[in-house]
Design an enzyme around this catalytic site. Structure first.
Site, PDB file in Angstrom:
ATOM      1  CG  ASN A 157       3.979  13.294  -2.481  1.00 44.31           C
ATOM      2  OD1 ASN A 157       3.062  12.866  -3.180  1.00 44.31           O
ATOM      3  ND2 ASN A 157       5.183  12.764  -2.479  1.00 44.31           N
ATOM      4  CD  GLU A 158       4.970   8.537  -1.191  1.00 48.55           C
ATOM      5  OE1 GLU A 158       6.159   8.711  -0.894  1.00 48.55           O
ATOM      6  OE2 GLU A 158       4.581   7.591  -1.901  1.00 48.55           O
ATOM      7  CB  CYS A 163       9.201  17.075  13.791  1.00 49.95           C
ATOM      8  SG  CYS A 163      10.180  18.524  14.198  1.00 49.95           S
ATOM      9  CB  CYS A 168       7.433  18.152  17.872  1.00 50.29           C
ATOM     10  SG  CYS A 168       7.016  18.717  16.199  1.00 50.29           S
ATOM     11  CD  GLU A 323       3.506   8.880  -6.117  1.00 49.60           C
ATOM     12  OE1 GLU A 323       4.520   8.156  -6.034  1.00 49.60           O
ATOM     13  OE2 GLU A 323       3.378   9.942  -5.501  1.00 49.60           O
TER      14      GLU A 323
HETATM   15  C1  GLA Z   1       6.935   8.442  -3.960  1.00 49.26           C
HETATM   16  C2  GLA Z   1       6.719   9.920  -4.133  1.00 49.26           C
HETATM   17  C3  GLA Z   1       7.019  10.405  -5.513  1.00 49.26           C
HETATM   18  C4  GLA Z   1       8.243   9.742  -6.070  1.00 49.26           C
HETATM   19  C5  GLA Z   1       8.062   8.255  -6.023  1.00 49.26           C
HETATM   20  C6  GLA Z   1       9.205   7.490  -6.609  1.00 49.26           C
HETATM   21  O1  GLA Z   1       5.843   7.663  -4.110  1.00 49.26           O
HETATM   22  O2  GLA Z   1       5.435  10.322  -3.761  1.00 49.26           O
HETATM   23  O3  GLA Z   1       7.178  11.811  -5.452  1.00 49.26           O
HETATM   24  O4  GLA Z   1       9.360  10.114  -5.336  1.00 49.26           O
HETATM   25  O5  GLA Z   1       7.960   7.860  -4.694  1.00 49.26           O
HETATM   26  O6  GLA Z   1       8.920   6.120  -6.624  1.00 49.26           O
HETATM   27 ZN    ZN Z   2       8.667  19.945  15.208  1.00 44.64          ZN
END
Ligand code: GLA
Ligand code: ZN
Length: 691
Positions: A157-158, A163, A168, A323
């Site tokens: 995710n995102e 690090c 690293c 999102e």
């Molecule tokens: C990001 C994350 C989500 C959530 C949203 C809130 O985009 O990927 O998990 O935390 O922000 O805006």
């Molecule tokens: Zn690291």
């Protein structure tokens, strides 16, 4: 000619609508999960991203797996004919893992390791974390590879951040050795380490940028940011090995981000590179609608720019909004609710620029922890009788109507160049004005001219071909990479118009200043030499006058330039650059290359680009008569044009297209006359056959 892209998966026949669904937070509340499935139908929601933060629910103890809840969710979505975007859960890890293998936790720039908790804070080098994520992903792929609901993988995710742990550091040194052919002298030269005695006599002395030295060795900072991008992609590649092996038919993506509070491209990673490794570009879009520093239309233009950039990363292939919020977020300075009509309008805008989805964070508001007040389709009260739920359900209907648009894209003759590495380098540069460099915002101001006129634009990175465009504008392209000048020259030779500005071509790819002077490798095509830049205080301005007599105000930056083969089209009227060129044109082959020597008031961009559009005979594909703040975007598959007319103002607007008939309103199915009224934040989508 048909120019329709395939949907992300053969099972997908319309727009995706739905979003992040976290039933793993509600496992003790089965009646709530039942309610979710009832409400999904009411909202016309068909797609859910699950398991994003599910690791502690599917592997509560090391080697102990509990997939039953996920099986049941996926089965129920399939029963409803819906789709699942299945996430690999590496965005956050269970406590047992941090406890047993602390190396999975990230080390900050101050060399202090994170404690367990939060998320998006793993070490991207750790062999243990790489092994654990790959094992987990293999289990998921084995279990769900034939699942009828599965249409796409959502990797982690995102991804973002860095690090600085020992693993690293070692990887960074390895990356550098590879880049500089194991030749420390090459690195010392590229980083200009004679400065302040930074010279290295052994590879082991090299460490990632320290928090107290952030702004010193620019070449190192750049290489560090490149390394972070490459190492993140490498981590991702490791995650997808079992997915490619077991589910070669399922596309893979990871959700990209934006930068806020001002709506800009995300700069933590170079998406120009990352996009080459995903099957579909997807991104998380959270504009601060109704803010107190810019008009709605101005923000809409900034959002349009980022959409056009992310679409162009994969050469026009439709992207997905992975999102967005149905109303407010919880992390802006001021978390404002979307006013009536804004959710529908902002959703239509995403589609207008090439998205084939509206997916939310989040389906249901969590009961506890930091996102409990973040906007969601279903509020704590749990039923459908809320303003936000009604807005979402309405968007669900709109998306059903927009199904024919899926797979169509945009056809642009104008490109604006945005370069992640220039953004990094110029942000790091000490000089200019601290607050006024504003690279991305400058690109967005040039983009504005076309956005306001309904002229499609691709926002392209420097790796993209230029043929196919008539006008290419590269504002403030501070760093010019090898081979780029040749590409621009051949584009201009064969009839293209190229526009550059002050602060172009100052440095090479390791941020060493070009010794032949600015604009470096672009000198030949632009036909000028830029001697120095004068930075103005906020209240100051200078004036330039066109050969035809028109006068404009220059702010922030004025460059002293000299003609080589170019001719002047304007000059400054005062100061030490009095009578020196302010705008030049250089003819090369069939085309022209323009240079703008100062940052000018907006009417300068309007007038210049109107003239160039005229010369190049580029018009709006669907001319609309409307007031300011109305945006027109056209998606097309080559046979049918889908025209999105959107009112980003707080006033009612009359919009018209005199002489055009036979148009259908895609949202209502009705025929449309030659004009209509758009309420504040109103939008209409027209379809017109080209045959
Ligand atoms: C990001 C994350 C989500 C959530 C949203 C809130 O985009 O990927 O998990 O935390 O922000 O805006
Ligand atoms: Zn690291």
């Amino acid at each position: 000619m048909s120019r329709r892209w395939n949907p992300v998966h053969p099972n997908v026949t319309g727009m995706l609508h739905g979003g992040d669904y976290n039933p793993d937070q509600w496992l003790d509340y089965p009646h709530i999960i039942d309610e979710d499935f009832r409400l999904m139908k009411l909202a016309s929601a068909n797609t859910f991203s699950v398991n994003i933060f599910g690791w502690s629910a599917i592997e509560p103890e090391e080697g102990v797996y509990r997939f039953e809840w996920l099986d049941s969710i996926m089965d129920r979505v399939a029963e409803q004919g819906g789709h699942i975007i299945l996430a690999t859960p590496s965005g956050a890890r269970p406590a047992w893992m941090s406890e047993k293998y602390p190396e999975v936790l990230r080390v900050e720039a101050n060399r202090v390791r994170n404690l367990h908790g939060v998320r998006h804070n793993h070490c991207f080098t750790s062999p243990i974390y790489r092994q654990k994520t790959q094992e987990m992903n293999r289990k998921l792929a084995e279990r769900y590879k034939e699942h009828p609901a599965l249409i796409m993988w959502h990797i982690s995710n995102e991804y973002g951040g860095w690090c600085h742990c020992d693993l690293c550091q070692e990887a960074f040194r390895g990356w550098l050795k590879n880049k500089y052919d194991h030749d420390l002298d090459k690195l010392n030269h590229a980083w200009w380490t004679g400065f302040w005695s930074h010279r290295y006599s052994s590879w082991s002395q090299i460490e990632s940028p320290a928090p107290h030295g952030e702004n010193q060795v620019h070449g190192m900072n750049l290489d560090w940011q490149r390394f972070v991008t490459d190492q993140t992609i490498d981590f991702y590649q490791n995650e997808i090995v079992p997915l490619r092996e077991l589910t070669p038919h399922i596309p893979v993506t990871t959700n990209f981000m934006g930068n806020y509070p001002h709506m800009r491209p995300f700069t933590g990673l170079n998406y120009e590179k990352f996009a080459k490794h995903v099957d579909v570009v997807t991104w998380d879009c959270y504009p601060p609608w109704h803010n107190d520093w810019q008009s709605t239309a101005s923000l809409a233009k900034d959002v349009g720019f980022v959409n056009d950039l992310y679409r162009s990363l994969k050469d026009g292939q439709p992207f997905l909004i992975m999102e967005c919020t149905p109303s407010l977020v919880n992390w802006h300075e001021v978390n404002k609710a979307k006013r009536a009509g804004m959710h529908k309008l902002s959703s239509i805008q995403s589609i207008a620029h090439g998205s084939d989805s509206i997916l939310y964070f989040q389906w249901r508001k969590g009961r506890g922890a930091s996102e409990k007040f973040h906007g969601a389709v279903v509020d704590h009260v749990g039923h459908e009788h809320t303003r936000v739920f009604r807005d979402v359900a309405e968007v669900g209907q709109v998306l059903n109507q927009l199904a024919p648009v899926v797979g169509s894209s945009m056809d642009a003759k104008v490109a604006i160049v945005y370069d992640w590495e220039t953004d990094w380098a110029i942000a790091d540069a000490q000089g200019f004005g601290k607050e006024t460099k504003q690279y991305a915002a400058t690109c967005q101001e040039h983009y504005r001219v076309f956005w306001e006129r309904g002229i499609p634009v691709d926002v392209i990175t420097p790796d993209k071909p230029l043929d196919g465009y008539k006008l290419v504008i590269a504002p403030m392209l501070y760093m010019v990479r090898e081979g780029y000048a040749a590409k621009v020259e051949s584009f201009v030779h064969s009839g293209g118009y190229f526009v550059a500005t002050y602060a172009t071509g100052m440095v090479n790819e390791t941020d060493l200043v070009n010794l032949e002077g600015s604009p470096g490798p672009l000198k030949k095509v632009l036909g000028i030499w830029a001697e120095e830049i004068d930075t103005l205080y906020p209240a100051e301005s200078r004036e330039l006058v066109m050969t035809g007599g028109a006068r404009y105000e220059a702010k922030d930056y004025v460059e002293l330039i000299h003609l080589e083969t170019a001719e002047a089209l304007a000059s400054f009227t005062s100061d030490f650059y009095k009578d020196k060129p302010a705008l030049t044109v250089n003819r090369l082959g069939e085309g022209k290359a323009f240079y703008i020597a100062s940052r000018n008031e907006t009417s300068f961009q309007d007038d210049l680009y109107e003239r160039l559009l005229d010369e190049l005979q580029i018009g709006a594909p669907f001319p609309v008569q409307a007031g300011k703040g109305v945006s027109v975007q056209v998606r097309t598959d080559g046979k049918t044009d889908y025209v999105f007319v959107m009112n980003f103002t707080e006033e009612q607007q009359t919009v018209g297209w005199p002489g055009r008939s036979g148009l259908a309103n895609l949202l209502t199915g009705e025929h449309v006359g030659e004009q209509l009224e758009l309420e504040p934040y109103g939008a209409v989508v027209l379809s017109q056959s080209r045959e």
